[in-house]
Design a protein around this motif. Structure first.
Motif, PDB file in Angstrom:
ATOM      1  N   ALA A  42      -5.258   5.579   1.526  1.00 50.69           N
ATOM      2  CA  ALA A  42      -6.455   5.671   2.374  1.00 50.69           C
ATOM      3  C   ALA A  42      -6.844   4.283   2.857  1.00 50.69           C
ATOM      4  O   ALA A  42      -6.869   3.332   2.058  1.00 50.69           O
ATOM      5  N   PRO A  43      -7.109   4.091   4.143  1.00 53.36           N
ATOM      6  CA  PRO A  43      -7.506   2.782   4.648  1.00 53.36           C
ATOM      7  C   PRO A  43      -8.747   2.246   3.935  1.00 53.36           C
ATOM      8  O   PRO A  43      -9.721   2.975   3.729  1.00 53.36           O
ATOM      9  N   GLU A  44      -8.691   0.997   3.566  1.00 54.58           N
ATOM     10  CA  GLU A  44      -9.816   0.341   2.890  1.00 54.58           C
ATOM     11  C   GLU A  44     -10.949   0.086   3.873  1.00 54.58           C
ATOM     12  O   GLU A  44     -10.716  -0.143   5.067  1.00 54.58           O
ATOM     13  N   PHE A  45     -12.176   0.130   3.398  1.00 57.18           N
ATOM     14  CA  PHE A  45     -13.328  -0.249   4.233  1.00 57.18           C
ATOM     15  C   PHE A  45     -14.479  -0.677   3.336  1.00 57.18           C
ATOM     16  O   PHE A  45     -14.549  -0.305   2.152  1.00 57.18           O
ATOM     17  N   THR A  46     -15.345  -1.485   3.904  1.00 55.36           N
ATOM     18  CA  THR A  46     -16.590  -1.899   3.246  1.00 55.36           C
ATOM     19  C   THR A  46     -17.737  -1.628   4.200  1.00 55.36           C
ATOM     20  O   THR A  46     -17.723  -2.101   5.348  1.00 55.36           O
ATOM     21  N   LEU A  47     -18.713  -0.859   3.742  1.00 54.64           N
ATOM     22  CA  LEU A  47     -19.884  -0.523   4.548  1.00 54.64           C
ATOM     23  C   LEU A  47     -21.144  -0.680   3.696  1.00 54.64           C
ATOM     24  O   LEU A  47     -21.077  -0.689   2.461  1.00 54.64           O
ATOM     25  N   LYS A  48     -22.276  -0.771   4.356  1.00 56.17           N
ATOM     26  CA  LYS A  48     -23.558  -0.826   3.650  1.00 56.17           C
ATOM     27  C   LYS A  48     -23.930   0.573   3.155  1.00 56.17           C
ATOM     28  O   LYS A  48     -23.833   1.549   3.906  1.00 56.17           O
ATOM     29  N   ASP A  49     -24.364   0.641   1.894  1.00 52.49           N
ATOM     30  CA  ASP A  49     -24.812   1.933   1.394  1.00 52.49           C
ATOM     31  C   ASP A  49     -26.271   2.162   1.780  1.00 52.49           C
ATOM     32  O   ASP A  49     -26.891   1.333   2.472  1.00 52.49           O
ATOM     33  N   ILE A  50     -26.834   3.266   1.326  1.00 48.27           N
ATOM     34  CA  ILE A  50     -28.183   3.652   1.749  1.00 48.27           C
ATOM     35  C   ILE A  50     -29.252   2.692   1.233  1.00 48.27           C
ATOM     36  O   ILE A  50     -30.373   2.664   1.722  1.00 48.27           O
ATOM     37  N   HIS A  51     -28.875   1.857   0.242  1.00 51.28           N
ATOM     38  CA  HIS A  51     -29.807   0.863  -0.296  1.00 51.28           C
ATOM     39  C   HIS A  51     -29.575  -0.526   0.308  1.00 51.28           C
ATOM     40  O   HIS A  51     -30.200  -1.494  -0.115  1.00 51.28           O
ATOM     41  N   GLY A  52     -28.658  -0.601   1.286  1.00 44.63           N
ATOM     42  CA  GLY A  52     -28.397  -1.869   1.958  1.00 44.63           C
ATOM     43  C   GLY A  52     -27.394  -2.764   1.249  1.00 44.63           C
ATOM     44  O   GLY A  52     -27.192  -3.917   1.637  1.00 44.63           O
ATOM     45  N   LYS A  53     -26.721  -2.234   0.212  1.00 51.25           N
ATOM     46  CA  LYS A  53     -25.736  -3.014  -0.527  1.00 51.25           C
ATOM     47  C   LYS A  53     -24.331  -2.687  -0.039  1.00 51.25           C
ATOM     48  O   LYS A  53     -24.069  -1.574   0.434  1.00 51.25           O
ATOM     49  N   ASP A  54     -23.403  -3.652  -0.175  1.00 53.40           N
ATOM     50  CA  ASP A  54     -22.026  -3.424   0.226  1.00 53.40           C
ATOM     51  C   ASP A  54     -21.350  -2.408  -0.688  1.00 53.40           C
ATOM     52  O   ASP A  54     -21.442  -2.506  -1.922  1.00 53.40           O
ATOM     53  N   PHE A  55     -20.653  -1.463  -0.078  1.00 55.19           N
ATOM     54  CA  PHE A  55     -19.844  -0.517  -0.833  1.00 55.19           C
ATOM     55  C   PHE A  55     -18.408  -0.632  -0.335  1.00 55.19           C
ATOM     56  O   PHE A  55     -18.149  -0.563   0.874  1.00 55.19           O
ATOM     57  N   LEU A  73     -14.511   0.977  -0.703  1.00 60.72           N
ATOM     58  CA  LEU A  73     -13.853   2.208  -1.131  1.00 60.72           C
ATOM     59  C   LEU A  73     -13.013   2.005  -2.392  1.00 60.72           C
ATOM     60  O   LEU A  73     -13.036   2.832  -3.310  1.00 60.72           O
ATOM     61  N   SER A  74     -12.281   0.904  -2.463  1.00 62.33           N
ATOM     62  CA  SER A  74     -11.373   0.685  -3.596  1.00 62.33           C
ATOM     63  C   SER A  74     -12.094   0.561  -4.932  1.00 62.33           C
ATOM     64  O   SER A  74     -11.473   0.647  -5.990  1.00 62.33           O
ATOM     65  N   SER A  75     -13.426   0.396  -4.882  1.00 63.53           N
ATOM     66  CA  SER A  75     -14.197   0.304  -6.135  1.00 63.53           C
ATOM     67  C   SER A  75     -14.186   1.624  -6.904  1.00 63.53           C
ATOM     68  O   SER A  75     -14.562   1.667  -8.074  1.00 63.53           O
ATOM     69  N   LEU A  76     -13.745   2.707  -6.249  1.00 67.07           N
ATOM     70  CA  LEU A  76     -13.740   4.027  -6.888  1.00 67.07           C
ATOM     71  C   LEU A  76     -12.366   4.411  -7.436  1.00 67.07           C
ATOM     72  O   LEU A  76     -12.178   5.558  -7.879  1.00 67.07           O
ATOM     73  N   LYS A  77     -11.407   3.480  -7.409  1.00 66.30           N
ATOM     74  CA  LYS A  77     -10.091   3.805  -7.962  1.00 66.30           C
ATOM     75  C   LYS A  77     -10.226   4.202  -9.430  1.00 66.30           C
ATOM     76  O   LYS A  77     -11.000   3.607 -10.179  1.00 66.30           O
ATOM     77  N   GLY A  78      -9.447   5.216  -9.821  1.00 68.96           N
ATOM     78  CA  GLY A  78      -9.573   5.756 -11.166  1.00 68.96           C
ATOM     79  C   GLY A  78     -10.306   7.088 -11.163  1.00 68.96           C
ATOM     80  O   GLY A  78     -10.330   7.791 -12.184  1.00 68.96           O
ATOM     81  N   LYS A  79     -10.920   7.444 -10.015  1.00 63.82           N
ATOM     82  CA  LYS A  79     -11.588   8.739  -9.853  1.00 63.82           C
ATOM     83  C   LYS A  79     -11.026   9.455  -8.625  1.00 63.82           C
ATOM     84  O   LYS A  79     -10.556   8.813  -7.680  1.00 63.82           O
ATOM     85  N   TYR A  80     -11.107  10.777  -8.659  1.00 65.66           N
ATOM     86  CA  TYR A  80     -10.869  11.519  -7.426  1.00 65.66           C
ATOM     87  C   TYR A  80     -12.069  11.283  -6.509  1.00 65.66           C
ATOM     88  O   TYR A  80     -13.208  11.153  -6.982  1.00 65.66           O
ATOM     89  N   VAL A  81     -11.810  11.224  -5.200  1.00 63.47           N
ATOM     90  CA  VAL A  81     -12.871  10.918  -4.232  1.00 63.47           C
ATOM     91  C   VAL A  81     -12.815  11.908  -3.072  1.00 63.47           C
ATOM     92  O   VAL A  81     -11.724  12.264  -2.596  1.00 63.47           O
ATOM     93  N   ILE A  82     -13.987  12.351  -2.643  1.00 62.57           N
ATOM     94  CA  ILE A  82     -14.095  13.107  -1.390  1.00 62.57           C
ATOM     95  C   ILE A  82     -14.809  12.222  -0.381  1.00 62.57           C
ATOM     96  O   ILE A  82     -15.934  11.773  -0.621  1.00 62.57           O
ATOM     97  N   LEU A  83     -14.151  11.944   0.735  1.00 65.57           N
ATOM     98  CA  LEU A  83     -14.808  11.281   1.860  1.00 65.57           C
ATOM     99  C   LEU A  83     -15.353  12.375   2.762  1.00 65.57           C
ATOM    100  O   LEU A  83     -14.590  13.186   3.303  1.00 65.57           O
ATOM    101  N   ASP A  84     -16.667  12.421   2.892  1.00 67.46           N
ATOM    102  CA  ASP A  84     -17.326  13.473   3.676  1.00 67.46           C
ATOM    103  C   ASP A  84     -17.898  12.868   4.951  1.00 67.46           C
ATOM    104  O   ASP A  84     -18.914  12.173   4.922  1.00 67.46           O
ATOM    105  N   PHE A  85     -17.224  13.107   6.086  1.00 65.46           N
ATOM    106  CA  PHE A  85     -17.690  12.624   7.391  1.00 65.46           C
ATOM    107  C   PHE A  85     -18.652  13.676   7.936  1.00 65.46           C
ATOM    108  O   PHE A  85     -18.239  14.791   8.265  1.00 65.46           O
TER     109      PHE A  85
END
Length: 388
Positions: A257-270, A272-284
Motif C-alpha cells: 500500500a502506498p505510504e502517506f502522512t496526513l493530519k488526523d482529526i486532532h491536527g497531529k501527523d498520522f 500509515l506505516s505506523s499501523l504495521k502489525g495490524k490488519y487495516v481498513i482504509l475507508d475512503f
C-alpha cells in the motif's frame, strides 16, 4: 396597468439595446412561461471550494428579456431555462416545463445576445459566440438525424420489435455519436487559435488520448488568454485522471500500500506505516455520500468485533473541515480519521474513483482486497481473513 406594462417593456427593450458588460439579453419564442430561470457560477481556478451557484429569475415581456450578472473579471458559466409558469391552465393545472436549456460561457467584460428558442438559437456579442453559431450550423443536420434515431429506437422498443431491428437502430445511433464527436474534433483543430476551442474541449465525450492531443494543439495565446482558467481546469482534470489511471495499475492485491502522512482529526501527523502489525481498513468516505453513511453501523460492528487486531483509517474525501468533523462527531466514529487536503491527494495515490471505497491491508501493509460501494461481500471477505 397597460401603461405600467408598456413602461416595463420599454425598459427591457432599452436594456437589450445597451449591451452593458455582463449582460445577457435577447428574444426567445416558444417558451411556455412568462419567466426564465438562470443558473450561473464563476469559474475561479484559484479557489479549491465548490463554486457558489447563483440562481436568478428573469421576466419575459413579449418574448424579450434582459439580465445583468455584473462585469466579472472571471469566466462565468450560465444555463438558461424555463421557469414554471405563474399562470394555470383552464383546468387549474400548471403547464409542463420544458427541460431544454441554453448553456453558454459569459466572457469577462462582454455581453451576449440570444435570439431564437430554447431548442434552436443564435448567440451574438463577440467573435466567440459567432464561432459557436458556426458550429451549431454544422451540427444541426446531425442533431436532427439523432433525434429521429432516438425516437425510432423508443418506438421499436415499445412496440416489441425484434432484437435485430432494435440493434440496427442502436448501431446507427452509435455511428451518429461518433459523427458528433468527429465534428467537434475537426472544429477544435480548425479553430485552435480561437478562444472557442477551449470551451469545446468539454463537449463531444472525448477519450483521454483525444483530449491530450487537442490540449496540445491549443495555441499559446489562447491558453494564456481569457480562457486560461477553463484551459487549466480541463488540463488539471486530465492530468489527475492520468495519475489515477497509473495508480490503479499499482493498486493490486499483494502489492504494498502506498505510504502517506496526513493530519488526523486532532491536527497531529498520522503515517500509515505506523499501523504495521495490524490488519487495516482504509475507508475512503465523505459526509455527503449516502452509501458511506448507510454503511457506518456495519463498519462499527466490525471495529468492535476485531478490536485490537484491526484498525480503521477513515480518509475524508471532498468535505469541508467543518462538515467532516461534524460527521465524525454525529455518528460517533471511534477509529482513526485523517484529512485529505490534497498534499498528497491520497485518492489519486490509490486510484479512487467511487465512494465509499474500502481497502483491506494485511499486517505487513500489503493490499489484500479493494471493494467499491457498500457490498456485503466485503464483510464476508474480512471475516474469512481474520479467521486465518
Amino acid at each position: 396597468m397597460k401603461k405600467l406594462f408598456s413602461f416595463i417593456a420599454c425598459c427591457l427593450l432599452a436594456a437589450c439595446s445597451s449591451h452593458q458588460p455582463g449582460e445577457i439579453s435577447g428574444s426567445l419564442s416558444g417558451v411556455g412561461s412568462d419567466t426564465l430561470i438562470v443558473h450561473s457560477f464563476v469559474m475561479n481556478l484559484a479557489s479549491t471550494e465548490r463554486p457558489k451557484l447563483y440562481t436568478d429569475t428573469v421576466p419575459l415581456v413579449n418574448g424579450k428579456f434582459s439580465l445583468n450578472l455584473g462585469n466579472s473579471t472571471d469566466l462565468r458559466y450560465v444555463q438558461i431555462g424555463e421557469f414554471p409558469s405563474s399562470k394555470s391552465n383552464p383546468d387549474g393545472s400548471r403547464p409542463s416545463v420544458s427541460m431544454e436549456v441554453i448553456p453558454l460561457v459569459l466572457l469577462p467584460g462582454k455581453s451576449v445576445t440570444i435570439e431564437g428558442s430554447l431548442h434552436k438559437y443564435k448567440l451574438g456579442g463577440a467573435p466567440f459566440y459567432e464561432s459557436l453559431n458556426e458550429l451549431n450550423t454544422k451540427m444541426e443536420p446531425i442533431v436532427q438525424k439523432m433525434d429521429s434515431l432516438y425516437s425510432a429506437y423508443r418506438e421499436k422498443t415499445q412496440e416489441g420489435a425484434s432484437q435485430e431491428e432494435i440493434q440496427k437502430v442502436a448501431a446507427q445511433i452509435e455511428k451518429g455519436q461518433k459523427d458528433i464527436k468527429d465534428t467537434y474534433i475537426r472544429f477544435i483543430k480548425d479553430h485552435a487559435d480561437q478562444d472557442v476551442s477551449v470551451y469545446l474541449l468539454t463537449h463531444g465525450a472525448l477519450k483521454d488520448d483525444e483530449l491530450k492531443e487537442l490540449l496540445d494543439l491549443i495555441a499559446e495565446p489562447v491558453r494564456n488568454g481569457v480562457m486560461a482558467p477553463m484551459y487549466q481546469s480541463i488540463k488539471q482534470a486530465y492530468e489527475k485522471q492520468e495519475e489515477r489511471r497509473k495508480a490503479q495499475e499499482k493498486i493490486k492485491e499483494g502489492a504494498p500500500a502506498p505510504e502517506f502522512t496526513l493530519k488526523d482529526i486532532h491536527g497531529k501527523d498520522f503515517t500509515l506505516s505506523s499501523l504495521k502489525g495490524k490488519y487495516v481498513i482504509l475507508d475512503f468516505w465523505g459526509s455527503w455520500c449516502g452509501w458511506c453513511i448507510k454503511g457506518i453501523p456495519d463498519l462499527k460492528q466490525v471495529y468492535e468485533k476485531y478490536k485490537g487486531q484491526l484498525e480503521i483509517v477513515g480518509i475524508d474525501c471532498n468535505d469541508t473541515e467543518e462538515k467532516w468533523k461534524a460527521a465524525v462527531e454525529k455518528h460517533a466514529l471511534p477509529w482513526i480519521h485523517v484529512r485529505n487536503e490534497g498534499n498528497p491527494d491520497v485518492t489519486l495515490l490509490y486510484g479512487i474513483e467511487g465512494f465509499p471505497t474500502k481497502i483491506i491491508l494485511d499486517k505487513e501493509g500489503n493490499i489484500v482486497k479493494t471493494v467499491v460501494g457498500e457490498d456485503p461481500e466485503f464483510y464476508k471477505h474480512l471475516d474469512a481473513l481474520m479467521k486465518k
